[in-house]
Design a protein around this motif. Structure first.
Motif, PDB file in Angstrom:
ATOM      1  N   ALA A   1       0.692  -1.169   0.159  1.00 15.82           N
ATOM      2  CA  ALA A   1      -0.045  -0.041  -0.078  1.00 15.82           C
ATOM      3  C   ALA A   1       0.935   1.171   0.010  1.00 15.82           C
ATOM      4  N   VAL A   2       1.942   1.195   0.588  1.00 14.55           N
ATOM      5  CA  VAL A   2       3.009   2.317   0.604  1.00 14.55           C
ATOM      6  C   VAL A   2       3.759   2.462  -0.634  1.00 14.55           C
ATOM      7  N   ALA A   3       3.796   1.405  -1.364  1.00  9.99           N
ATOM      8  CA  ALA A   3       4.499   1.396  -2.538  1.00  9.99           C
ATOM      9  C   ALA A   3       3.376   2.013  -3.652  1.00  9.99           C
ATOM     10  N   ALA A   4       2.171   1.458  -3.471  1.00 12.09           N
ATOM     11  CA  ALA A   4       1.067   2.036  -4.403  1.00 12.09           C
ATOM     12  C   ALA A   4       0.819   3.497  -4.103  1.00 12.09           C
ATOM     13  N   ARG A   5       1.028   4.133  -2.958  1.00 10.28           N
ATOM     14  CA  ARG A   5       0.906   5.606  -2.845  1.00 10.28           C
ATOM     15  C   ARG A   5       2.169   6.355  -3.284  1.00 10.28           C
TER      16      ARG A   5
ATOM     17  N   ALA B   1      -0.030  -6.877  -8.335  1.00  9.54           N
ATOM     18  CA  ALA B   1       0.669  -7.002  -6.832  1.00  9.54           C
ATOM     19  C   ALA B   1      -0.473  -7.363  -6.091  1.00  9.54           C
ATOM     20  N   THR B   2      -0.054  -7.906  -4.534  1.00 10.74           N
ATOM     21  CA  THR B   2      -0.979  -8.236  -3.714  1.00 10.74           C
ATOM     22  C   THR B   2      -0.708  -7.589  -2.319  1.00 10.74           C
ATOM     23  N   SER B   3      -1.535  -7.964  -1.240  1.00  8.48           N
ATOM     24  CA  SER B   3      -1.055  -7.456  -0.165  1.00  8.48           C
ATOM     25  C   SER B   3      -1.858  -8.029   0.971  1.00  8.48           C
ATOM     26  N   ASN B   4      -1.794  -7.638   2.271  1.00  8.89           N
ATOM     27  CA  ASN B   4      -2.623  -8.289   3.209  1.00  8.89           C
ATOM     28  C   ASN B   4      -3.955  -8.673   3.073  1.00  8.89           C
ATOM     29  N   LYS B   5      -4.404  -9.771   3.176  1.00 11.42           N
ATOM     30  CA  LYS B   5      -5.853 -10.021   2.854  1.00 11.42           C
ATOM     31  C   LYS B   5      -6.950  -9.419   4.024  1.00 11.42           C
ATOM     32  N   ARG B   6      -6.562  -9.405   5.196  1.00  6.06           N
ATOM     33  CA  ARG B   6      -7.426  -8.708   6.371  1.00  6.06           C
ATOM     34  C   ARG B   6      -7.189  -7.363   5.979  1.00  6.06           C
ATOM     35  N   ALA B   7      -6.398  -6.549   5.262  1.00  4.21           N
ATOM     36  CA  ALA B   7      -6.482  -5.086   5.028  1.00  4.21           C
ATOM     37  C   ALA B   7      -6.807  -4.875   3.589  1.00  4.21           C
ATOM     38  N   TRP B   8      -7.417  -5.727   2.874  1.00  2.00           N
ATOM     39  CA  TRP B   8      -7.313  -5.701   1.557  1.00  2.00           C
ATOM     40  C   TRP B   8      -8.253  -4.578   1.038  1.00  2.00           C
ATOM     41  N   ALA B   9      -9.389  -4.299   1.530  1.00  5.11           N
ATOM     42  CA  ALA B   9     -10.105  -3.200   0.988  1.00  5.11           C
ATOM     43  C   ALA B   9      -9.310  -1.880   1.323  1.00  5.11           C
ATOM     44  N   TRP B  10      -8.858  -1.557   2.353  1.00  3.44           N
ATOM     45  CA  TRP B  10      -7.944  -0.316   2.601  1.00  3.44           C
ATOM     46  C   TRP B  10      -6.682  -0.418   1.544  1.00  3.44           C
ATOM     47  N   ALA B  11      -6.030  -1.452   1.542  1.00  6.33           N
ATOM     48  CA  ALA B  11      -4.585  -1.393   1.100  1.00  6.33           C
ATOM     49  C   ALA B  11      -4.721  -1.139  -0.440  1.00  6.33           C
ATOM     50  N   THR B  12      -6.017  -1.860  -1.095  1.00  5.46           N
ATOM     51  CA  THR B  12      -5.961  -1.747  -2.496  1.00  5.46           C
ATOM     52  C   THR B  12      -6.623  -0.376  -2.951  1.00  5.46           C
ATOM     53  N   SER B  13      -7.222   0.296  -2.041  1.00  3.05           N
ATOM     54  CA  SER B  13      -7.758   1.807  -2.217  1.00  3.05           C
ATOM     55  C   SER B  13      -6.586   2.592  -2.335  1.00  3.05           C
ATOM     56  N   GLN B  14      -5.361   2.137  -1.863  1.00  2.00           N
ATOM     57  CA  GLN B  14      -4.303   3.202  -1.952  1.00  2.00           C
ATOM     58  C   GLN B  14      -3.702   3.212  -3.478  1.00  2.00           C
ATOM     59  N   GLY B  15      -4.100   2.190  -4.220  1.00  2.00           N
ATOM     60  CA  GLY B  15      -3.503   2.046  -5.556  1.00  2.00           C
ATOM     61  C   GLY B  15      -4.589   1.771  -6.665  1.00  2.00           C
ATOM     62  N   PRO B  16      -5.382   2.771  -6.938  1.00  2.00           N
ATOM     63  CA  PRO B  16      -6.330   2.424  -7.888  1.00  2.00           C
ATOM     64  C   PRO B  16      -6.015   1.819  -9.393  1.00  2.00           C
ATOM     65  N   HIS B  17      -4.900   2.314  -9.610  1.00  2.00           N
ATOM     66  CA  HIS B  17      -4.209   1.912 -10.977  1.00  2.00           C
ATOM     67  C   HIS B  17      -3.380   0.492 -10.948  1.00  2.00           C
ATOM     68  N   VAL B  18      -3.445   0.063  -9.761  1.00  2.00           N
ATOM     69  CA  VAL B  18      -2.578  -1.345  -9.579  1.00  2.00           C
ATOM     70  C   VAL B  18      -3.505  -2.478 -10.031  1.00  2.00           C
ATOM     71  N   ASP B  19      -2.857  -3.572 -10.609  1.00  2.00           N
ATOM     72  CA  ASP B  19      -3.658  -4.784 -10.706  1.00  2.00           C
ATOM     73  C   ASP B  19      -3.449  -5.630  -9.674  1.00  2.00           C
ATOM     74  N   TRP B  20      -4.393  -5.589  -8.772  1.00  2.00           N
ATOM     75  CA  TRP B  20      -4.259  -6.182  -7.425  1.00  2.00           C
ATOM     76  C   TRP B  20      -4.818  -7.594  -7.554  1.00  2.00           C
ATOM     77  N   VAL B  21      -3.951  -8.574  -7.265  1.00  2.00           N
ATOM     78  CA  VAL B  21      -4.237  -9.965  -7.187  1.00  2.00           C
ATOM     79  C   VAL B  21      -4.602 -10.411  -5.953  1.00  2.00           C
ATOM     80  N   ARG B  22      -6.030 -10.823  -5.751  1.00  2.00           N
ATOM     81  CA  ARG B  22      -6.476 -10.981  -4.660  1.00  2.00           C
ATOM     82  C   ARG B  22      -5.868 -12.482  -4.074  1.00  2.00           C
ATOM     83  N   HIS B  23      -6.058 -13.501  -4.959  1.00  2.00           N
ATOM     84  CA  HIS B  23      -5.794 -14.968  -4.560  1.00  2.00           C
ATOM     85  C   HIS B  23      -4.256 -15.025  -4.747  1.00  2.00           C
ATOM     86  N   ALA B  24      -3.135 -14.781  -3.965  1.00  2.00           N
ATOM     87  CA  ALA B  24      -1.777 -14.775  -4.086  1.00  2.00           C
ATOM     88  C   ALA B  24      -1.205 -14.689  -2.745  1.00  2.00           C
ATOM     89  N   ARG B  25      -0.112 -15.699  -2.618  1.00  2.00           N
ATOM     90  CA  ARG B  25       0.817 -15.744  -1.541  1.00  2.00           C
ATOM     91  C   ARG B  25       1.827 -14.505  -1.791  1.00  2.00           C
TER      92      ARG B  25
END
Length: 227
Positions: A127-131, A140-164
């Protein structure tokens, strides 16, 4: 996943740095760091701990809710960070939720990204890198428990929900906390060789997840995880 050709590719990176901020998640940093420490027994490495000031940086802040925490003394500040850093690791943690708290990290990532060979993020470090804008157009991916917030930091990122973890060119991002360990072992395998990574994991008595798409926590994001 990218794989370095040991015969024709460039030499593996040996100059690493970690971007610290108050409220970073301990395992986001110390999990990958321990792998690098062990790797340095066979391959000389330098690892710099960076922050906005030379003062100790705590995992605990007034906003994190922890009654216990640890502090790390930076070896350099962002202002005097070595120019030859090849790999930058950005952790996550509760401290990422405060924009002012991580603004110095955002600025440093944005400025240094063009000169890095690799950018690695753990948990909400993405999310920091996305900002900073450096994940735009990338997977890119991020913490799933913070998914909604993290992904909102980068609307132009192709966020991958299902990824370790996800590797897109020279940018590697992992899911939450412990996923950074699997990502770092995968990065070591990619750059230094699968046998090296396997030996390090065996020495740590760690059972690796070798499949970046094996994400048992993705359901938390699918069910509205926004914690």
């Amino acid at each position: 996943m990218p794989t370095r050709d040991p015969d024709t590719g460039p030499a593996p990176p040996t100059r690493f740095a970690v971007a610290l901020f108050p409220g970073f998640q301990a395992l986001d940093v110390f999990g990958p760091l321990d792998i690098l420490n062990m790797l340095s027994k066979q391959t000389p490495l330098t690892v710099h701990m960076l922050s906005s000031t030379p003062d100790p940086v705590s995992t605990r802040t007034a906003a994190t809710g922890h009654s216990a925490g640890q502090s790390v003394v930076p070896t350099r500040t962002f202002a005097d960070a070595p120019e030859d850093v090849e790999v930058l690791l950005v952790p996550g943690g509760a401290g990422t939720r405060d924009p002012a708290n991580v603004q110095a990290v955002v600025d440093f990532v944005r400025a240094r990204s063009p000169r890095l060979r690799f950018l690695l993020t753990v948990c909400t470090g993405s999310a920091v890198a996305a900002r900073a804008g450096v994940l735009d157009g990338r997977r890119a991916t991020s913490n799933k428990r913070a998914w909604a917030w993290a992904t909102s930091q980068g609307p132009h990122v192709d966020w991958v929900r299902h990824a370790r973890w996800v590797a897109d060119g020279n940018v590697w991002t992992s899911s939450g906390v412990s996923a950074g360990i699997d990502m770092m072992y995968a990065f070591v395998a990619d750059q230094f060789g699968a046998g090296v990574a396997e030996g390090l994991a065996d020495a740590a008595e760690y059972v690796r997840d070798l499949d970046p798409s094996n994400d048992p926590f993705a359901w938390e994001a699918q069910n509205g995880g926004g914690k």
